[in-house]
Design an enzyme around this catalytic site. Sequence first.
Site, short mmCIF file in Angstrom:
data_model
loop_
_atom_site.label_atom_id
_atom_site.label_comp_id
_atom_site.label_asym_id
_atom_site.label_seq_id
_atom_site.Cartn_x
_atom_site.Cartn_y
_atom_site.Cartn_z
N SER A 1 126.50 15.53 51.53
CA SER A 1 127.01 14.57 50.43
C SER A 1 127.68 13.39 51.21
O SER A 1 126.95 12.70 51.85
CB SER A 1 127.79 15.36 49.53
N ARG B 1 137.72 15.23 37.19
CA ARG B 1 137.24 16.37 37.83
C ARG B 1 136.17 17.32 36.87
O ARG B 1 135.03 17.64 37.39
CB ARG B 1 138.28 17.45 38.08
N ASP C 1 118.97 18.98 42.73
CA ASP C 1 119.99 18.07 42.95
C ASP C 1 119.71 16.69 42.10
O ASP C 1 118.72 15.89 43.04
CB ASP C 1 120.25 17.89 44.41
N HIS D 1 123.67 19.81 43.26
CA HIS D 1 124.10 19.13 44.16
C HIS D 1 124.87 20.17 45.14
O HIS D 1 124.79 20.11 46.17
CB HIS D 1 125.02 17.87 43.71
N ASP D 2 125.63 21.09 44.55
CA ASP D 2 126.39 22.09 45.30
C ASP D 2 125.63 22.86 46.02
O ASP D 2 126.36 23.62 46.70
CB ASP D 2 127.26 22.70 44.32
#
Length: 409
Positions: A154, A224, A319, A352-353
């Site tokens: 990232s 968050r 992602d 994405h994680d």
Amino acid sequence: MTSEHSVGAVTARRLHFEQPLATVAGAVLPSYDLVYETYGSLNADRSNAVLVCHALNASHHVAGWYVGDENNIGWWDNMIGPGKPLDTNRYFVIGVNNPGSCFGSTGPASIDPHTGTPWGSRFPVMTVADWVEAQARLADALGIASFAAVMGGSLGAMQALQWAIRYPQRVRSAVLVAGTARLTAQNIAFNEVARRAIVTDPDFHGGDYYAHGVKPKRGLRLARMIGHITYLSDDAMMEKFGRASRAEGFKYHFDVDFEVESYLRHQSDKFAEYFDANTYLLITRALDYFDPARACNGDLSAALAGAQARFLVASFTSDWRFSPARSREMVKALTDNRLDVSYAEIDAPHGHDAFLLTDRRYHAVVRAFFDTLAREQGIVGGAGQPIELPGRVEPAVAPAGLPQSGFAA
């Protein structure tokens, strides 16, 4: 806690730099501290060093744990250690906390030596290029002339790419995972919504909330939640939560009904306790500004013309934040320059994680890359040879219990 595949108990160190850091924006950080950790041993010719660059709200604490805080496990511990894809029996791995962070290195909450008060809103806007300059000075202090690899996921991938551009002679390979050479307009938009949540919090006080003894927690919680949603795929969220509710039947109110709501609130509450709002603003802006092609009229191939490293680029099909299309753009620009590039597009459902998670295929790709690198460059481990590390030993400053997902970018 013991494991033959873990780097074990680790120690962070703080290194002070008196040489001013002139930023891309034209500001100057007159002096600063960097907090870092190392894993494995540096070999005799110092050829086995790998720099790991952290993502948005991660830190220098990449692997292992702290004595007395065994649950505080490094954010990429599944990737780095003896026998792991980045094998510390062979490589000397460095994790560094960037300036502007809130995990020990000089940042907005640090004391400005000229005023005796926290930097707050006066802290310079940082860019990826500024971080790379600071990291290069750390490498100099460690006596490392070149890295076997610079690696990151990232935002960390942006730093690895910047290293290959800025210091081509010092980077023999670069590993870019779930990265991009520049954010899309949609990504910038998500960052802006998160920033507005923070700056409009009544407790923000223009960034100087330290003097008021408060934190803009409401804004941080919303930021968050926004980020967390974008780091996960729709399929991953459905698999984890579905439409499960916390009680039998709906209550027809505006508090928590669904499990996913409870999860987001829990994660955002934790985040607001340990993260700094000014740091969030700084780092998301660094994400926005990164665009090495800008200096070449938008031509990424031209921007990468001076790179010399071997590259591994990896992306994940689900992602949608940093999509595979963005990785393929980098691959094209690299191959346009006839560079050695390996590309893996992993079919993974986690969004994405995924770069933080243990995926057999993904880890096999990284392992094969580092194995080939060691074989072709004759890299051997340090065999336990001691190295005197600069800087003073630092108490644990990375937050305990960082989640293994939902804190990327």
